[in-house]
Design an enzyme around this catalytic site. Structure first.
Site, PDB file in Angstrom:
ATOM      1  N   GLU A 151       0.435   0.553   3.228  1.00 32.48           N
ATOM      2  CA  GLU A 151      -0.562   1.603   3.337  1.00 32.48           C
ATOM      3  C   GLU A 151      -0.163   2.672   4.335  1.00 32.48           C
ATOM      4  O   GLU A 151      -0.993   3.509   4.723  1.00 32.48           O
ATOM      5  CB  GLU A 151      -1.923   1.004   3.723  1.00 32.48           C
ATOM      6  N   ASP A 168      -2.042   5.685   8.465  1.00 31.81           N
ATOM      7  CA  ASP A 168      -2.276   4.311   8.028  1.00 31.81           C
ATOM      8  C   ASP A 168      -3.734   4.202   7.595  1.00 31.81           C
ATOM      9  O   ASP A 168      -4.648   4.648   8.297  1.00 31.81           O
ATOM     10  CB  ASP A 168      -1.991   3.317   9.160  1.00 31.81           C
TER      11      ASP A 168
END
Length: 613
Positions: free
Chosen positions: A520, A477
């Site tokens: 993301e 992430d």
């Protein structure tokens, strides 16, 4: 052929005439012998009657004159009588003894005997007839002779001249010979005027038909001596031949336009060529139907490979796909020993001369037409087929000898026919594959998406189980990604995600799978990673690469980002992939909670803290 028929006919006439003549002569001879014997029997009866009369009348002293008068008859050469011993003993004096063995034989047996004496010009019959004692009304020999009935009293011998029969036979031979000669002369004249024109027409038809099978269509000029019906039939044949010639030529031209086929032989045979073209078109049609039902590109290429081997007898060839836009080369089929430019094609596929020029590249004398073909002892022929705007299929064929290369050139047209029919099907398969791949690819980064992960894992997990392998699951992430969007805008945010995708693909192996999981978040499947330590090393390497990477923002400003990574192992942490992914997610949250820009290995005690969080 006409000469043989005429000669055989003449010989047959001669043989038939000779056979008839021989049979006639034989019958004439037999009839002459029978007639001579019949005459001899008649003369002997007259002699016996005369002897009986002289004996009854006591005029035996005149018998000699009587016999002499009979001897003077026409065709009677000799005549004499012989007495048996019985008569000589009865009258007490011996006379008219047998002259030869035939007389003795007849006197002893009482049976008539004849003998034929033949020469070239003369024929006679010797007949000896017994005079047997009988006792009948009018003649009773037993009254004068003291013998039993049937006893041979004497014999009458005659030599008859039957040369007349031979003369008749010789005349017959002359007549038959003249007849044969006249028949042959008549036959030859008749044959020349009425039969020979038909034979000449037959020979013309024979030659014309033979030429027609070789593709030479010539008209026939019928002899004028033929009947009007035959001339009319010949003209109809010429018209038919002309129509057939035009039709064949038209078919040949249209087929050549369709296939591009041109024979190298100067003496062309449209019939043979058209048959060959139609045979190839039929095979090509069947091939096209089959590849349309093939489900994968590999099946199509395997079928095309079989055609190259079985139909065109190719010994060494390679199929190569070149994507000029992506600078990629894929070797799809290799058969035999042929791909001598593989090194250049692999590193720089755009250098392929065949793909660049879109023309055939062929070995030529005295200089090398393609500088990247490294084997100087063999010959090559490269064919380019456009699959799409920037996607090409190159057929690279290698020949051991120049003679094989020349034969290959004659086959290239039909080889291209198969390739041309294959190209649209390959294009469809590639488009379908691209469409299918687009459904599994993230539009922004080009990485696989979550749907691909779900579908691919169904095949991947059974394979890992069979191989007793491991999968390291990295959940990544981007740290503080929302701040990038807020401060720099979504365009810069997209650039940051693309940069991260590029780092991930560049860091892991080709066998590993990189997935944009959402937003993301990214997942990396380290397939068949040897150990947990190796997986952690890859994660640390990724984090280091991201940490060091500088991203251009605008006006010369640079941006650096970090990632948090969670690691979980399959099947150590769980035998279910969903659980392993969830565990990696838990480890990721642990990395974020502990300060970000970290790599955290999943542990069981992390579960409770995440739940509380």
């Amino acid at each position: 052929m006409s000469r043989n028929i005429i000669l055989n006919s003449v010989l047959m006439v001669i043989a038939l005439s000779i056979s008839i003549t021989a049979l006639s002569l034989y019958n004439l001879r037999s009839a002459g012998i029978k007639s001579a014997i019949h005459n001899a029997v008649s003369i002997s009866e007259a002699v016996k009657s005369g002897l009986t009369s002289h004996m009854v009348n006591g005029n035996m002293n005149q018998v000699g004159t009587f016999i002499q008068s009979i001897s003077n008859m026409k065709n009677v050469n000799k005549l004499w009588i012989s007495r048996s011993d019985h008569v000589n003993e009865q009258f007490g004096h011996i006379r008219d003894l047998p002259k030869d063995d035939i007389d003795k034989k007849v006197l002893n047996s009482g049976v008539m005997y004849y003998e034929l004496d033949e020469s070239v010009t003369h024929t006679s019959v010797r007949v000896t007839i017994p005079y047997n004692a009988i006792a009948e009304k009018g003649i009773d020999c037993l009254q004068c002779h003291n013998v039993k009935q049937g006893t041979t009293l004497g014999a009458v011998s005659l030599v008859l001249d039957i040369s007349t029969i031979k003369e008749i036979g010789i005349e017959s031979i002359y007549i038959v010979s003249v007849f044969i000669l006249l028949t042959i002369i008549f036959f030859l004249i008749y044959n020349k005027k009425y039969i020979m024109p038909y034979f000449r027409l037959y020979e013309l038809f024979k030659i014309n038909i033979s030429n027609a099978t070789q593709g030479i269509f010539d008209k026939i000029d019928a002899p004028k001596e033929l009947s009007n019906d035959i001339i009319h039939i010949t003209n109809d044949y010429n018209n038919l031949l002309e129509v057939f010639k035009d039709t064949t030529s038209d078919i040949d031209k249209k087929l050549q336009v369709y296939t591009g086929f041109k024979t190298s032989n100067l003496q062309r045979n449209p019939l043979t060529e058209s048959k060959e073209i139609i045979d190839n078109l039929s095979n090509l049609f069947e091939y096209k139907k089959q590849i349309e039902f093939d489900s994968t590109l590999d099946e199509i290429y395997c079928r095309l490979k079989q055609v190259m081997i079985n139909r065109f007898d190719l010994e060494n060839f390679t199929f190569v796909e070149i994507d000029v836009a992506k600078h990629k080369m894929r070797k799809v089929i290799e058969y035999g020993d042929s791909f001598y430019c593989e090194k250049t094609m692999t590193s720089s596929p755009e250098l392929c001369r065949c793909a660049r020029t879109k023309h055939d590249v062929v070995s030529i004398d005295f200089h090398n037409s393609c500088q990247y073909y490294t084997n100087t002892e063999k010959f090559y022929y490269c064919i380019n087929i456009d699959i799409s705007k920037s996607h090409y299929l190159i057929i690279h064929i290698t020949c051991d000898t120049k003679e094989k290369l020349e034969k290959l050139k004659e086959k290239v047209t039909f080889i291209k026919s198969y390739l041309t029919e294959t190209a649209p099907v390959i294009e469809v398969k590639l488009l379908m594959a691209a469409l299918k791949e687009s459904a599994f690819k993230d539009g922004l980064t080009g990485l696989y998406n979550r749907k691909f992960l779900e579908e691919h894992s169904k095949k991947l997990l059974p394979q890992i189980k069979r191989e007793n392998g491991n999968i390291g699951i990295l959940m990544l992430d981007m740290d503080h990604f929302k701040a990038v969007n807020d401060e720099y805008g979504h365009d810069i945010g997209d650039t940051v995600l693309k940069e991260l995708a590029h780092i991930l693909e560049d860091t892991v192996r080709e066998s590993d799978i990189v997935v944009r999981y959402g937003g993301e978040e990214f997942i990396v499947l380290l397939v068949n990673i040897k150990s947990e330590e190796d997986a952690l090393n890859v994660a640390q390497k990724i984090a280091q690469r991201v940490r060091e990477n500088e991203i251009d923002v605008y006006a010369g400003n640079k941006l650096k980002k970090t990632v948090s990574i969670g690691l979980s192992m399959y099947p150590q942490d769980s035998t279910k992939l969903d659980t392993v992914i969830k565990n990696a997610d838990i480890a990721l949250y642990e990395a974020k909670n502990s300060g970000r820009d970290k790599v955290i290995r999943f542990k069981e005690e992390q579960v409770s803290s995440v739940d509380l969080f």
